[in-house]
Structure formats: structure tokens, C-alpha cells
Scaffold this motif. Structure first.
Motif, PDB file in Angstrom:
ATOM      1  N   UNK A 184       0.835  -1.284   0.255  1.00 19.30           N
ATOM      2  CA  UNK A 184      -0.082   0.028   0.008  1.00 19.30           C
ATOM      3  C   UNK A 184       0.867   1.272   0.073  1.00 19.30           C
ATOM      4  N   UNK A 185       1.970   1.141   0.794  1.00 19.35           N
ATOM      5  CA  UNK A 185       2.733   2.291   0.828  1.00 19.35           C
ATOM      6  C   UNK A 185       3.838   2.698  -0.631  1.00 19.35           C
ATOM      7  N   UNK A 186       4.128   1.358  -1.064  1.00 13.86           N
ATOM      8  CA  UNK A 186       4.647   1.695  -2.413  1.00 13.86           C
ATOM      9  C   UNK A 186       3.591   2.329  -3.525  1.00 13.86           C
ATOM     10  N   UNK A 188       1.050   4.074  -2.787  1.00 13.74           N
ATOM     11  CA  UNK A 188       0.882   5.340  -2.490  1.00 13.74           C
ATOM     12  C   UNK A 188       1.897   6.385  -2.827  1.00 13.74           C
ATOM     13  N   UNK A 189       3.314   5.876  -2.924  1.00 10.00           N
ATOM     14  CA  UNK A 189       4.338   6.650  -3.311  1.00 10.00           C
ATOM     15  C   UNK A 189       4.111   6.807  -4.819  1.00 10.00           C
ATOM     16  N   UNK A 190       3.941   5.992  -5.553  1.00 10.93           N
ATOM     17  CA  UNK A 190       3.724   5.948  -7.156  1.00 10.93           C
ATOM     18  C   UNK A 190       2.677   6.803  -7.374  1.00 10.93           C
ATOM     19  N   UNK A 191       1.498   6.734  -6.515  1.00 14.18           N
ATOM     20  CA  UNK A 191       0.391   7.880  -6.905  1.00 14.18           C
ATOM     21  C   UNK A 191       0.974   9.251  -6.923  1.00 14.18           C
ATOM     22  N   UNK A 192       1.643   9.507  -5.503  1.00 16.20           N
ATOM     23  CA  UNK A 192       2.303  11.015  -5.580  1.00 16.20           C
ATOM     24  C   UNK A 192       3.305  11.231  -6.529  1.00 16.20           C
ATOM     25  N   UNK A 193       4.006  10.193  -7.076  1.00 16.11           N
ATOM     26  CA  UNK A 193       4.907  10.325  -7.935  1.00 16.11           C
ATOM     27  C   UNK A 193       4.376  10.776  -9.407  1.00 16.11           C
ATOM     28  N   UNK A 194       3.328  10.365  -9.536  1.00 18.27           N
ATOM     29  CA  UNK A 194       2.355  10.490 -10.486  1.00 18.27           C
ATOM     30  C   UNK A 194       1.820  11.984 -10.709  1.00 18.27           C
ATOM     31  N   UNK A 195       1.397  12.259  -9.619  1.00 23.64           N
ATOM     32  CA  UNK A 195       0.802  13.639  -9.499  1.00 23.64           C
ATOM     33  C   UNK A 195       2.015  14.729  -9.443  1.00 23.64           C
ATOM     34  N   UNK A 197       4.579  14.272 -11.580  1.00 21.63           N
ATOM     35  CA  UNK A 197       4.715  14.674 -12.996  1.00 21.63           C
ATOM     36  C   UNK A 197       3.486  15.136 -13.837  1.00 21.63           C
ATOM     37  N   UNK A 198       2.344  15.545 -13.154  1.00 17.93           N
ATOM     38  CA  UNK A 198       1.372  16.167 -13.935  1.00 17.93           C
ATOM     39  C   UNK A 198       0.050  15.467 -14.042  1.00 17.93           C
ATOM     40  N   UNK A 199      -0.020  14.269 -13.555  1.00 14.63           N
ATOM     41  CA  UNK A 199      -1.175  13.421 -13.850  1.00 14.63           C
ATOM     42  C   UNK A 199      -2.303  13.873 -12.641  1.00 14.63           C
ATOM     43  N   UNK A 200      -3.443  13.698 -12.933  1.00 13.86           N
ATOM     44  CA  UNK A 200      -4.506  14.276 -11.875  1.00 13.86           C
ATOM     45  C   UNK A 200      -4.621  13.208 -10.972  1.00 13.86           C
ATOM     46  N   UNK A 201      -4.792  13.262  -9.592  1.00 11.46           N
ATOM     47  CA  UNK A 201      -4.620  12.188  -8.627  1.00 11.46           C
ATOM     48  C   UNK A 201      -5.533  11.135  -8.887  1.00 11.46           C
ATOM     49  N   UNK A 202      -6.762  11.184  -9.272  1.00 14.93           N
ATOM     50  CA  UNK A 202      -7.613  10.227  -9.706  1.00 14.93           C
ATOM     51  C   UNK A 202      -7.044   9.387 -10.712  1.00 14.93           C
ATOM     52  N   UNK A 203      -6.377   9.903 -11.522  1.00 15.08           N
ATOM     53  CA  UNK A 203      -5.705   9.094 -12.569  1.00 15.08           C
ATOM     54  C   UNK A 203      -4.326   8.429 -12.306  1.00 15.08           C
ATOM     55  N   UNK A 204      -3.894   9.009 -11.543  1.00  9.40           N
ATOM     56  CA  UNK A 204      -2.666   8.504 -11.041  1.00  9.40           C
ATOM     57  C   UNK A 204      -3.118   7.109  -9.959  1.00  9.40           C
ATOM     58  N   UNK A 205      -4.407   7.508  -9.312  1.00  9.75           N
ATOM     59  CA  UNK A 205      -4.440   6.111  -8.252  1.00  9.75           C
ATOM     60  C   UNK A 205      -5.135   4.888  -9.178  1.00  9.75           C
ATOM     61  N   UNK A 206      -5.839   5.218 -10.117  1.00  8.12           N
ATOM     62  CA  UNK A 206      -6.365   4.130 -11.121  1.00  8.12           C
ATOM     63  C   UNK A 206      -5.029   3.424 -11.626  1.00  8.12           C
ATOM     64  N   UNK A 207      -4.251   4.105 -12.070  1.00  6.85           N
ATOM     65  CA  UNK A 207      -3.105   3.600 -12.983  1.00  6.85           C
ATOM     66  C   UNK A 207      -2.240   2.596 -12.007  1.00  6.85           C
ATOM     67  N   UNK A 208      -1.996   3.386 -10.579  1.00 10.89           N
ATOM     68  CA  UNK A 208      -1.112   2.631  -9.793  1.00 10.89           C
ATOM     69  C   UNK A 208      -1.735   1.441  -9.194  1.00 10.89           C
ATOM     70  N   UNK A 209      -3.105   1.557  -9.065  1.00 10.68           N
ATOM     71  CA  UNK A 209      -3.756   0.554  -8.203  1.00 10.68           C
ATOM     72  C   UNK A 209      -4.003  -0.827  -9.376  1.00 10.68           C
ATOM     73  N   UNK A 210      -4.430  -0.403 -10.464  1.00  9.50           N
ATOM     74  CA  UNK A 210      -4.515  -1.515 -11.716  1.00  9.50           C
ATOM     75  C   UNK A 210      -3.334  -1.911 -11.871  1.00  9.50           C
ATOM     76  N   UNK A 211      -2.202  -1.440 -11.993  1.00 12.10           N
ATOM     77  CA  UNK A 211      -1.030  -1.991 -12.077  1.00 12.10           C
ATOM     78  C   UNK A 211      -0.618  -3.052 -11.085  1.00 12.10           C
TER      79      UNK A 211
END
Length: 271
Positions: A184-186, A188-195, A197-211
Motif C-alpha cells: 500500500x505504501x509503495x 501510495x508513493x507511486x500515486x504521489x510521483x504520478x501527481x 509528474x502532472x497526472x490528476x490524482x484520480x488518474x494516478x490512483x487508477x493507474x497505480x492500483x490497476x498495475x
């Protein structure tokens, strides 16, 4: 799963209708264990009614009543309450007591349950809430092979089950019991990294969780180990190897070594 006859005849008590207790009940009912043979305890009437209506099981606030004549008693209360709970019950030597609490040794559990009572110590993890749990188990000295097999098959209703020597339970806690938090922490960190880089948080969460879901499924079902799967994503000179180099130079591997050691040490202290 147990044979059809045993599914119908096995009487199960779940002492504590909290998150872990409900997850176990949900899995058992989904695996077609007879709801009429399952009794769940909880102190709050509202909670008892909720569980009864959702799963069709029996409920009570009386632990002694629930445990009476049960083949398997799952103690799903907080670790600090386990010893007092077991000491206040009169178990038959034909009843298997299964502790789902972290930290308590088999010696402590067996003393609390009573002389000759078969006890199994289990370290569950939270993915059992979605029937993808990993339960690591250590059998006590009075547990028969048949009883151990019964515990295994009951817990398989909520995921995978591994039996091992008690001395390895704390190490298993570091790799299973506590490990969902690492993932979960990893994520979470990927989501924050995506944000960043300019991704919307909802998109970053979807990409990271799905992956995370897809990668976990590949690891569980592909028949390949993590080294081969990682290599399959890592094209020479590509984007992935550039990221992996940064992770290695940042000490990711060493961080997990230290985290696992800290988790194991804390588990020993709690025991």
C-alpha cells in the motif's frame, strides 16, 4: 475445501465479529459451509443483527454458548483480550482453538485454553477481507493431523494457507501479516510521483492500483518468479531499467531487508 459431509456437519464458533471475524464468516458462507452451523459473537446487539442478516449465521453475546460443542473455535478478538477470553471458557479436548491474534505464543495460548486442548496459532493478513488472504499457521502439541487439515481447509475459504514451525511465525509476519502495508505504501508513493509528474490524482490512483492488481495476479498465476517477470518488462536501455537503476541506487532492496528485520523483531517483542 472439506468434503460435502464435513461441510454440513462442522460446527464453527467465531468469537469476535470484527473485521477479521466477519471476513472469515463471509468466506465460509461463500464456500457453502452451513450458516446454521456457524455462531458469531459480538458485544453490540446492532452488530450481531447486522452479521445475522447479512450471512444467515447464528449470533450471540455469550462466548461460552457459542463455543459449546463447537468443532472449531476461532478467537478473533484483539491480542490483549485473547488470554482472558480463553481462560474463561471450558473447552472440550475435541475442540480445536484457533487464535487469529498476533504476538501470542503457542505456550501462552495452550495454557489459557486448558490442559490437552488442541490450539493452532494463526497470523492472518487483511487481504482475507477479499478472500485473497495469506494465513501462516503453527500447530500446537495436541493438534492431530486431521485437525490440522480441518483448520487448513476452513482457512482456505479466505485465501492461501501455510503451516510452519512456530519459530518462523515472526519472519512470516514480516512477509505476509504486515506486508500488505508495504505494498500500500509503495502504491501510495507511486500515486504521489504520478501527481508530481502532472497526472490528476484520480488518474494516478487508477493507474497505480490497476498495475498493482495486474502485477500481483501475474506473480500468483503465471508460474514465473519475480526475477523472470521483472526481466520481461526490462528492455535493454529502456525506460524501465532507468527507473530500476534509480530504485537500486536509492537502496530499495536494503530498505526492505531492514523493514522485514524490524517487523520480525517487533513481533518477537510483542510475543
Amino acid at each position: 475445501m472439506l468434503s460435502g459431509t464435513l461441510v454440513c456437519m462442522t460446527k464453527i464458533a467465531v468469537l469476535g465479529g470484527g473485521q477479521i471475524g466477519e471476513a472469515l464468516v463471509s468466506g465460509l458462507v461463500a464456500a457453502e459451509y452451513n450458516a446454521a452451523d456457524i455462531t458469531v459473537t459480538n458485544r453490540r446487539e446492532e452488530r450481531r443483527n447486522e452479521i445475522a442478516q447479512t450471512y444467515g449465521v447464528n449470533t450471540t453475546d455469550d462466548n461460552a454458548e457459542a463455543a459449546k460443542d463447537a468443532d472449531y473455535v476461532f478467537a478473533c478478538v484483539k491480542p490483549y483480550a485473547i488470554v482472558e477470553l480463553l481462560e474463561n471458557l471450558d473447552f472440550s479436548k475435541d475442540t480445536v482453538v484457533v487464535s487469529m491474534a498476533a504476538g501470542l505464543t503457542l505456550e501462552t495460548l495452550e495454557q489459557a485454553a486448558g490442559d490437552g486442548v488442541p490450539v493452532v496459532r494463526v497470523m492472518p493478513n487483511t487481504p482475507m477481507l477479499v478472500r485473497r488472504g495469506m494465513c501462516t499457521c503453527a500447530p500446537g502439541q495436541h493438534v492431530t493431523d486431521t485437525q490440522q487439515a480441518g483448520v487448513r481447509e476452513l482457512l482456505e475459504a479466505v485465501g492461501e494457507v501455510v503451516f510452519l514451525e512456530e519459530k518462523l511465525i515472526d519472519a512470516a509476519t514480516a512477509l505476509a501479516g504486515s506486508a500488505p502495508a508495504y505494498y500500500f505504501l509503495v502504491t501510495e508513493a507511486l500515486v504521489d510521483a504520478g501527481v508530481q509528474l502532472g497526472l490528476p490524482r484520480a488518474t494516478a490512483e487508477k493507474l497505480a492500483a490497476s498495475t498493482a492488481y495486474g502485477a500481483g495476479t501475474m506473480l500468483a498465476e503465471s508460474g514465473k518468479g519475480p526475477v523472470d517477470l521483472r526481466a520481461g518488462v526490462s528492455s535493454p536501455g529502456g525506460t524501465t531499467v532507468a527507473a530500476l537503476r534509480e530504485l537500486e541506487e536509492s537502496g530499495l532492496r536494503g530498505a526492505f531487508f531492514r523493514a522485514a528485520e524490524a517487523c520480525e523483531q517487533r513481533a518477537k517483542e510483542l510475543g
